[in-house]
Write an enzyme that holds these catalytic residues in place. Structure first.
Site, PDB file in Angstrom:
ATOM      1  CB  SER A  15      49.489  65.828  37.068  1.00 12.95           C
ATOM      2  OG  SER A  15      48.908  64.641  36.551  1.00 12.95           O
ATOM      3  CE  LYS A  17      48.051  60.893  34.115  1.00  8.15           C
ATOM      4  NZ  LYS A  17      49.130  61.871  33.905  1.00  8.15           N
ATOM      5  CG  ASP A  84      49.953  53.843  34.915  1.00  2.45           C
ATOM      6  OD1 ASP A  84      49.231  54.827  35.168  1.00  2.45           O
ATOM      7  OD2 ASP A  84      51.189  53.938  34.776  1.00  2.45           O
ATOM      8  CD  GLU A  85      50.413  56.312  31.114  1.00  5.12           C
ATOM      9  OE1 GLU A  85      49.554  57.028  30.568  1.00  5.12           O
ATOM     10  OE2 GLU A  85      51.430  56.768  31.672  1.00  5.12           O
ATOM     11  CD  GLN A  87      46.704  57.793  28.651  1.00  5.53           C
ATOM     12  OE1 GLN A  87      46.185  57.625  29.747  1.00  5.53           O
ATOM     13  NE2 GLN A  87      48.009  57.844  28.506  1.00  5.53           N
TER      14      GLN A  87
END
EC number: 2.7.1.21
Length: 196
Positions: A15, A17, A84-85, A87
């Site tokens: 998407s 990001k 970043d990332e 999650q």
């Protein structure tokens, strides 16, 4: 001293990001502001020491195992910190980020908001709750082609809910196609169990 801002960029895979995060990094870099960029060591899909978007733009980053490694790596005079990332990081990231914004730093985080099982990633949800701005990105649905993709769908069977991968493992789909794909998979699984 004023507090910093927290911007959280979320959405499914593909998407944009990371591209959005990189565009914010470029703004601070052009303004000659001191920054630090971090990424989880776990995410080594493209490069271990760069954050790389699916469209292949990249920025050098400090790889970390967990959120406790962030504050000791700061010099103190950074105007902004980029992660970043998110999650893939641990939940104490929330306290680390709150400490940074309270000390006047702007913090930009990017990551998945939902797992391929359509479950919220807790660390992302916690940061969204503190955010001054949440940028919710969408992807083009891999199935129907509409710009409504909000869920990453796993096309392979192996691996757990946290499973680093790219095009070889995941597609982005809209909610309607997600439900259709899950129904199709359940029907296939039923047939296999019934022996045909």
């Amino acid at each position: 001293m004023a507090t910093g801002n927290l911007v959280v960029i979320v959405g499914p895979m593909y998407s944009g990001k990371t591209s959005e995060l990189i565009s914010f990094i470029e703004i601070y870099t052009l303004g000659k502001k001191k920054i630090k960029v971090f990424k989880p060591l776990l995410d080594n899909r493209y490069n271990e020491t760069y954050i790389v978007s699916h469209s292949n733009t990249s920025v050098k980053a400090i790889p970390i195992n967990n959120s406790a490694e962030i504050l000791p790596k700061l010099d103190g005079d950074e105007k902004a910190v980029f992660i970043d990332e998110i999650q893939f990081l641990d939940e104490p990231l929330r306290e680390v980020v709150v400490e940074m914004i309270n000390s006047g730093k702007d913090v930009y985080c990017a990551g998945l908001d939902l797992s391929y099982k359509n479950n919220p990633f807790k660390v992302t949800s916690l940061l969204m709750a503190h955010a001054d701005t949440v940028i919710k990105k969408k992807a083009v649905c891999h199935e129907c082609g509409e710009y409504r993709g909000t869920i990453s769908y796993k096309i392979v069977e192996n691996g757990g809910e946290i499973d680093v991968g790219g095009f070889e493992k995941y597609i982005a789909v809209c909610r309607d196609c997600y439900l259709k794909l899950n129904e199709k998979k359940q029907n296939q699984d039923k047939k296999l169990k019934q022996g045909g």
